[in-house]
Design an enzyme around this catalytic site. Structure first.
Site: not given
Ligand code: NI
Length: 172
Positions: A47, A52, A98-99, A140-141, A144
């Site tokens: 995701g 991000q 998480c990226l 999660h997204e 963000h």
């Molecule tokens: Ni993330």
């Protein structure tokens, strides 16, 4: 299409509330959606949220999953100005990464089942239900977009660890 640079934890955009998208069906949005999906796939993520990639916009992309397995054949879910409602209050604990936080994993409680809604990049309303992994990715997204990173959701700091040792985290 372009691979976008991914913001890393510590950058203020990851702690800020993202702005609503005024023109979901604009060429700019379509381009951003394409680039975000390519960037997510390239980074082997499940995701990605617009902050991000340094864009203050309420937009997420999320891989679909069923019974804990990712569904690769279907294009990722695109949600602009997304919302979700809790359909089952039970919390499930599972590993997340998480990226924007490379190398780490944490055990995070998330709602097992949610209903989600928003718009796609054509401005059409999208809604559905998600359970398990898919529900987790969406929560999660959307976090963000509100400046919340998963370490803020940890119940205990000992639920955080390095990726290489993460198999131990769930067993405790
Ligand atoms: Ni993330």
């Amino acid at each position: 299409m372009t691979l976008l640079k991914i913001a890393q934890m510590g950058h203020p955009i990851l702690l800020a509330e993202a702005l609503p998208v005024d023109a979901p069906d604009s060429e700019d949005m379509a381009c951003l959606v394409r680039d975000m999906i390519e960037t997510m796939e390239d980074a082997r993520g499940v995701g990605l949220a617009a902050p991000q990639v340094y864009r203050s916009a309420r937009l997420i992309v999320a891989k679909r999953a069923d019974l804990g397995e990712l569904i690769e054949e279907v294009p990722p879910l695109v949600l602009i100005n997304p919302q979700f409602e809790v359909l089952e209050k039970d919390l499930e604990r599972d590993l997340e990464g998480c990226l924007s936080i490379p190398g780490l994993r944490g055990v995070v409680p998330r709602y097992r089942k949610i209903g989600y809604s928003g718009l796609d990049q054509n401005g059409k309303r999208v809604e559905g239900e998600a359970t398990g992994l898919f529900s987790r990715i969406i929560q999660h997204e959307i976090d963000h977009l509100d400046g919340v990173l998963y370490p803020c959701r940890l119940v205990d700091w000992s639920d955080l660890g390095c990726e290489r040792e993460s198999a131990h985290l769930l067993r405790r």
